[in-house]
Write a protein that holds these residues in place. Structure first.
Motif, PDB file in Angstrom:
ATOM      1  N   ILE A   1       7.984  -1.874 -27.921  1.00 22.99           N
ATOM      2  CA  ILE A   1       6.703  -2.248 -27.321  1.00 22.99           C
ATOM      3  C   ILE A   1       6.970  -3.366 -26.308  1.00 22.99           C
ATOM      4  N   GLY A   2       6.363  -3.237 -25.124  1.00 19.07           N
ATOM      5  CA  GLY A   2       6.497  -4.290 -24.109  1.00 19.07           C
ATOM      6  C   GLY A   2       7.704  -4.139 -23.205  1.00 19.07           C
ATOM      7  N   GLU A   3       8.496  -3.083 -23.394  1.00 18.77           N
ATOM      8  CA  GLU A   3       9.666  -2.861 -22.526  1.00 18.77           C
ATOM      9  C   GLU A   3       9.367  -1.635 -21.644  1.00 18.77           C
ATOM     10  N   PRO A   4       9.248  -1.818 -20.310  1.00 14.40           N
ATOM     11  CA  PRO A   4       8.831  -0.716 -19.431  1.00 14.40           C
ATOM     12  C   PRO A   4       9.722   0.527 -19.542  1.00 14.40           C
ATOM     13  N   VAL A   5       9.091   1.681 -19.397  1.00 14.50           N
ATOM     14  CA  VAL A   5       9.794   2.973 -19.384  1.00 14.50           C
ATOM     15  C   VAL A   5       9.338   3.746 -18.146  1.00 14.50           C
ATOM     16  N   MET A   6      10.052   4.826 -17.856  1.00 17.98           N
ATOM     17  CA  MET A   6       9.747   5.607 -16.672  1.00 17.98           C
ATOM     18  C   MET A   6       9.137   6.948 -17.091  1.00 17.98           C
ATOM     19  N   ILE A   7       8.190   7.437 -16.317  1.00 19.47           N
ATOM     20  CA  ILE A   7       7.599   8.755 -16.599  1.00 19.47           C
ATOM     21  C   ILE A   7       8.419   9.818 -15.863  1.00 19.47           C
ATOM     22  N   SER A   8       8.857  10.835 -16.605  1.00 20.56           N
ATOM     23  CA  SER A   8       9.655  11.896 -15.988  1.00 20.56           C
ATOM     24  C   SER A   8       8.796  13.103 -15.636  1.00 20.56           C
ATOM     25  N   ASP A   9       7.645  13.248 -16.305  1.00 23.36           N
ATOM     26  CA  ASP A   9       6.753  14.388 -16.041  1.00 23.36           C
ATOM     27  C   ASP A   9       5.456  14.114 -16.795  1.00 23.36           C
ATOM     28  N   HIS A  10       4.433  14.920 -16.534  1.00 22.84           N
ATOM     29  CA  HIS A  10       3.185  14.686 -17.259  1.00 22.84           C
ATOM     30  C   HIS A  10       2.563  15.973 -17.763  1.00 22.84           C
ATOM     31  N   ILE A  11       1.636  15.789 -18.714  1.00 26.12           N
ATOM     32  CA  ILE A  11       0.750  16.859 -19.161  1.00 26.12           C
ATOM     33  C   ILE A  11      -0.658  16.345 -18.865  1.00 26.12           C
ATOM     34  N   ASN A  12      -1.388  17.068 -18.037  1.00 27.59           N
ATOM     35  CA  ASN A  12      -2.729  16.622 -17.640  1.00 27.59           C
ATOM     36  C   ASN A  12      -3.757  17.265 -18.557  1.00 27.59           C
ATOM     37  N   LEU A  13      -4.274  16.476 -19.494  1.00 30.43           N
ATOM     38  CA  LEU A  13      -5.317  16.987 -20.398  1.00 30.43           C
ATOM     39  C   LEU A  13      -6.664  16.331 -20.096  1.00 30.43           C
ATOM     40  N   THR A  14      -6.804  15.812 -18.881  1.00 28.70           N
ATOM     41  CA  THR A  14      -8.101  15.223 -18.530  1.00 28.70           C
ATOM     42  C   THR A  14      -9.134  16.323 -18.278  1.00 28.70           C
ATOM     43  N   GLY A  15      -8.660  17.549 -18.041  1.00 27.48           N
ATOM     44  CA  GLY A  15      -9.576  18.631 -17.683  1.00 27.48           C
ATOM     45  C   GLY A  15     -10.046  18.511 -16.246  1.00 27.48           C
ATOM     46  N   GLN A  16      -9.428  17.622 -15.466  1.00 29.63           N
ATOM     47  CA  GLN A  16      -9.867  17.360 -14.092  1.00 29.63           C
ATOM     48  C   GLN A  16      -8.727  17.606 -13.116  1.00 29.63           C
ATOM     49  N   SER A  17      -9.122  17.799 -11.842  1.00 29.52           N
ATOM     50  CA  SER A  17      -8.146  17.852 -10.754  1.00 29.52           C
ATOM     51  C   SER A  17      -8.778  17.215  -9.529  1.00 29.52           C
ATOM     52  N   PRO A  18      -7.990  16.433  -8.777  1.00 31.70           N
ATOM     53  CA  PRO A  18      -8.538  15.887  -7.528  1.00 31.70           C
ATOM     54  C   PRO A  18      -8.637  16.936  -6.425  1.00 31.70           C
ATOM     55  N   MET A  19      -8.145  18.151  -6.697  1.00 31.14           N
ATOM     56  CA  MET A  19      -8.073  19.160  -5.641  1.00 31.14           C
ATOM     57  C   MET A  19      -9.212  20.178  -5.702  1.00 31.14           C
ATOM     58  N   THR A  20     -10.206  19.967  -6.569  1.00 36.20           N
ATOM     59  CA  THR A  20     -11.343  20.900  -6.603  1.00 36.20           C
ATOM     60  C   THR A  20     -12.235  20.648  -5.385  1.00 36.20           C
ATOM     61  N   GLY A  21     -13.125  21.577  -5.122  1.00 42.70           N
ATOM     62  CA  GLY A  21     -14.036  21.435  -3.976  1.00 42.70           C
ATOM     63  C   GLY A  21     -13.476  22.125  -2.752  1.00 42.70           C
ATOM     64  N   ASP A  22     -13.977  21.721  -1.581  1.00 42.37           N
ATOM     65  CA  ASP A  22     -13.538  22.367  -0.335  1.00 42.37           C
ATOM     66  C   ASP A  22     -12.035  22.208  -0.157  1.00 42.37           C
ATOM     67  N   ASN A  23     -11.434  23.185   0.518  1.00 39.43           N
ATOM     68  CA  ASN A  23     -10.022  23.058   0.848  1.00 39.43           C
ATOM     69  C   ASN A  23      -9.871  21.824   1.756  1.00 39.43           C
ATOM     70  N   PRO A  24      -8.835  21.005   1.547  1.00 41.77           N
ATOM     71  CA  PRO A  24      -8.684  19.802   2.391  1.00 41.77           C
ATOM     72  C   PRO A  24      -8.614  20.194   3.873  1.00 41.77           C
ATOM     73  N   PRO A  25      -9.188  19.359   4.732  1.00 43.35           N
ATOM     74  CA  PRO A  25      -9.207  19.694   6.163  1.00 43.35           C
ATOM     75  C   PRO A  25      -7.800  19.648   6.773  1.00 43.35           C
ATOM     76  N   ALA A  26      -7.518  20.533   7.744  1.00 47.51           N
ATOM     77  CA  ALA A  26      -6.247  20.485   8.485  1.00 47.51           C
ATOM     78  C   ALA A  26      -6.161  19.129   9.180  1.00 47.51           C
ATOM     79  N   PRO A  27      -4.964  18.562   9.347  1.00 45.92           N
ATOM     80  CA  PRO A  27      -3.644  19.125   9.075  1.00 45.92           C
ATOM     81  C   PRO A  27      -3.143  18.879   7.648  1.00 45.92           C
ATOM     82  N   LEU A  28      -4.034  18.467   6.729  1.00 42.51           N
ATOM     83  CA  LEU A  28      -3.576  18.227   5.358  1.00 42.51           C
ATOM     84  C   LEU A  28      -3.159  19.539   4.697  1.00 42.51           C
ATOM     85  N   ALA A  29      -2.288  19.423   3.698  1.00 44.04           N
ATOM     86  CA  ALA A  29      -1.855  20.596   2.941  1.00 44.04           C
ATOM     87  C   ALA A  29      -3.049  21.180   2.184  1.00 44.04           C
ATOM     88  N   GLY A  30      -2.916  22.424   1.777  1.00 46.30           N
ATOM     89  CA  GLY A  30      -3.970  23.091   1.018  1.00 46.30           C
ATOM     90  C   GLY A  30      -4.076  22.548  -0.396  1.00 46.30           C
TER      91      GLY A  30
END
Ligand code: HPA
Length: 273
Positions: free
Chosen positions: A124-153
């Motif tokens: 406890i109290g000794e920093p560690v690094m994240i190698s990957d994640h499991i997203n169980l928030t049920g959310q995504s920042p990518m919902t809704g309209d497709n991002p406007p060009a020139p941004l990636a889809g």
């Protein structure tokens, strides 16, 4: 219509003027990390709530400032707190910081958090690094309209979400344990049964942040490094009940160590640029 990306551009324009120019790295200080800022050195600061689109973080132990400082030749934008999905403002404010950073020229995001740990051998109290994640928030920042060009889809590839290159640099700067972070909605803590399930899915850490920011950061092309401060053993493993106060207390006790690791990592990223 003003999009979340327009708002990020407005925020970046504000910060570019306030802090005189673009930045290279954004560092987001989560639970347990806000006090580490003292170790990073002096910088120019402003209240985060002054910056377009940002809310004053309401989570326990979070600061409310944007700080511009220089490490080596890197200009680093430090956000001393974050907005969590559980604060109830939706996903866009949660990921506004990383979108703003990309619009401000940043190429690297260093995200930090406090987390419950499933590995009894990780101190406890000794920093560690994240190698990957499991997203169980049920959310995504990518919902809704497709991002406007020139941004990636919107179909963001997360194969290398936590950059192998940055992890190698961070490991060289400060050897650390590495593991999988399970991101949950919160703000309640988990049940022991949920932690047993998390263990069987391969999680080493549990928390209520970071995963949505990582997805948004990858979308806008930021390379991501994420550090967790284990603040408690996870529910059912911990011999005592979990509490927000305990998380803050561990953060305060570990501020010097967390700051030292963060500074070493930020310096090494600069040196490798
Ligand atoms: N669970 C979820 N989030 C957390 C924990 C935890 O045990 N500790 C710090 N953040």
């Amino acid at each position: 219509m003003t999009t979340a990306f327009d708002l990020a551009a407005d925020a970046a324009a504000f910060l570019r003027k306030r802090f005189a120019g673009d930045h290279h790295i954004v560092a987001v200080l989560g639970s347990g990390w806000a006090d580490a800022v003292g170790v990073l050195g002096a910088g120019d600061r402003c209240a985060i709530s002054e910056v377009p689109g940002f809310k004053k973080p309401s989570a326990l132990g979070h600061g409310g400032e944007a700080i511009s400082l220089t490490i080596g030749s890197s200009r680093v934008l430090v956000l001393t707190g974050r907005t969590h999905f559980y604060e109830g403002h939706g996903v866009a404010p949660v990921v506004h910081g990383v979108r703003t950073a990309a619009a401000l020229g940043c190429k690297v995001a260093v995200l930090t958090n406090g987390a419950g740990v499933l590995r009894e051998d990780w101190p406890i109290g000794e920093p560690v690094m994240i190698s990957d994640h499991i997203n169980l928030t049920g959310q995504s920042p990518m919902t809704g309209d497709n991002p406007p060009a020139p941004l990636a889809g919107r179909f963001v590839d997360l194969t290398d979400a936590y950059s192998k290159r940055l992890r190698a640099i961070a490991r060289g700067a400060s050897p650390m344990n590495e593991g999988v972070y399970l991101g949950l909605h919160g703000p309640h803590y988990e049940t022991p049964a949920e932690i047993r399930a998390a263990r069987s899915w391969g999680a080493d850490l549990v928390g209520m942040s970071t995963v949505l920011e990582v997805i948004a950061a990858r979308h806008v092309g930021l390379e991501v490094l994420a550090l967790s401060l284990p603040t408690n053993l996870a529910a059912g493993i911990s011999p005592t009940p979990l509490s927000g106060e305990e998380v803050i207390a561990v953060g305060k006790k570990s501020a010097a160590r967390a700051g030292e690791v963060l500074r070493a990592v930020l310096s090494a990223i600069d040196a490798a640029a």
